[in-house]
Design a protein around this motif. Sequence first.
Motif, PDB file in Angstrom:
ATOM      1  N   LEU A  89       0.834  -1.199   0.000  1.00  0.00           N
ATOM      2  CA  LEU A  89       0.000   0.000   0.000  1.00  0.00           C
ATOM      3  C   LEU A  89       0.871   1.252   0.000  1.00  0.00           C
ATOM      4  N   TYR A  90       0.444   2.250  -0.763  1.00  0.00           N
ATOM      5  CA  TYR A  90       1.138   3.527  -0.861  1.00  0.00           C
ATOM      6  C   TYR A  90       0.139   4.634  -0.596  1.00  0.00           C
ATOM      7  N   THR A  91       0.606   5.722   0.004  1.00  0.00           N
ATOM      8  CA  THR A  91      -0.300   6.806   0.356  1.00  0.00           C
ATOM      9  C   THR A  91       0.280   8.160  -0.030  1.00  0.00           C
ATOM     10  N   THR A  92      -0.607   9.099  -0.268  1.00  0.00           N
ATOM     11  CA  THR A  92      -0.259  10.496  -0.479  1.00  0.00           C
ATOM     12  C   THR A  92      -1.421  11.345  -0.004  1.00  0.00           C
ATOM     13  N   LYS A  93      -1.155  12.604   0.267  1.00  0.00           N
ATOM     14  CA  LYS A  93      -2.206  13.518   0.715  1.00  0.00           C
ATOM     15  C   LYS A  93      -2.659  14.348  -0.484  1.00  0.00           C
TER      16      LYS A  93
ATOM     17  N   ALA B  40      -4.938   9.508   0.363  1.00  0.00           N
ATOM     18  CA  ALA B  40      -5.249   8.533  -0.685  1.00  0.00           C
ATOM     19  C   ALA B  40      -4.375   7.305  -0.466  1.00  0.00           C
ATOM     20  N   VAL B  41      -4.974   6.126  -0.599  1.00  0.00           N
ATOM     21  CA  VAL B  41      -4.235   4.878  -0.438  1.00  0.00           C
ATOM     22  C   VAL B  41      -4.451   4.027  -1.685  1.00  0.00           C
ATOM     23  N   LEU B  42      -3.341   3.602  -2.284  1.00  0.00           N
ATOM     24  CA  LEU B  42      -3.367   2.784  -3.502  1.00  0.00           C
ATOM     25  C   LEU B  42      -2.684   1.457  -3.231  1.00  0.00           C
ATOM     26  N   CYS B  43      -3.355   0.381  -3.583  1.00  0.00           N
ATOM     27  CA  CYS B  43      -2.768  -0.954  -3.469  1.00  0.00           C
ATOM     28  C   CYS B  43      -2.026  -1.261  -4.768  1.00  0.00           C
ATOM     29  N   ALA B  44      -0.721  -1.452  -4.679  1.00  0.00           N
ATOM     30  CA  ALA B  44       0.082  -1.760  -5.857  1.00  0.00           C
ATOM     31  C   ALA B  44      -0.138  -3.199  -6.324  1.00  0.00           C
TER      32      ALA B  44
ATOM     33  N   CYS C 153      -3.285  -4.871  -6.479  1.00  0.00           N
ATOM     34  CA  CYS C 153      -4.506  -5.041  -7.283  1.00  0.00           C
ATOM     35  C   CYS C 153      -5.041  -3.744  -7.883  1.00  0.00           C
ATOM     36  N   GLY C 154      -4.517  -2.589  -7.454  1.00  0.00           N
ATOM     37  CA  GLY C 154      -4.973  -1.322  -7.996  1.00  0.00           C
ATOM     38  C   GLY C 154      -6.136  -0.694  -7.244  1.00  0.00           C
ATOM     39  N   HIS C 155      -6.599  -1.336  -6.202  1.00  0.00           N
ATOM     40  CA  HIS C 155      -7.701  -0.776  -5.416  1.00  0.00           C
ATOM     41  C   HIS C 155      -7.253   0.556  -4.828  1.00  0.00           C
ATOM     42  N   TYR C 156      -8.152   1.550  -4.871  1.00  0.00           N
ATOM     43  CA  TYR C 156      -7.822   2.921  -4.471  1.00  0.00           C
ATOM     44  C   TYR C 156      -8.882   3.408  -3.495  1.00  0.00           C
ATOM     45  N   GLN C 157      -8.453   3.968  -2.361  1.00  0.00           N
ATOM     46  CA  GLN C 157      -9.386   4.464  -1.356  1.00  0.00           C
ATOM     47  C   GLN C 157      -8.994   5.869  -0.919  1.00  0.00           C
ATOM     48  N   LEU C 158     -10.005   6.645  -0.530  1.00  0.00           N
ATOM     49  CA  LEU C 158      -9.786   7.976   0.009  1.00  0.00           C
ATOM     50  C   LEU C 158     -10.277   8.020   1.450  1.00  0.00           C
ATOM     51  N   PHE C 159      -9.488   8.627   2.325  1.00  0.00           N
ATOM     52  CA  PHE C 159      -9.841   8.792   3.727  1.00  0.00           C
ATOM     53  C   PHE C 159      -9.687  10.267   4.076  1.00  0.00           C
TER      54      PHE C 159
END
Length: 81
Positions: free
Chosen positions: A18-22, A48-52, A54-60
């Motif tokens: 998982l990778y994150t950025t604001k 923002a969190v991106l799963c490398a 499967c590509g699933h992307y979530q916003l918190f």
Amino acid sequence: MAHNSLPTQCSHCNGTALYTTKIGANGGYGPFLLPKLGQLFSYAKFDAVLCADCGHYQLFADSETRERVTDTSIWKRLGRA
């Protein structure tokens, strides 16, 4: 969940890459995604969190934004009468 309530495992594939950025929720060419939760000259922000895997992307909503949600009349808490 880890620091700042961000996941450490993907909710879609259970991967751990998982990778994150604001990012800002300011709209720009799209809608304001967190209306009334920013401050003067400062928009609300997402983590923002991106799963490398499967590509699933979530916003918190970030922690400062979450702290302001109870101070605005346009956001209503779910599950309350």
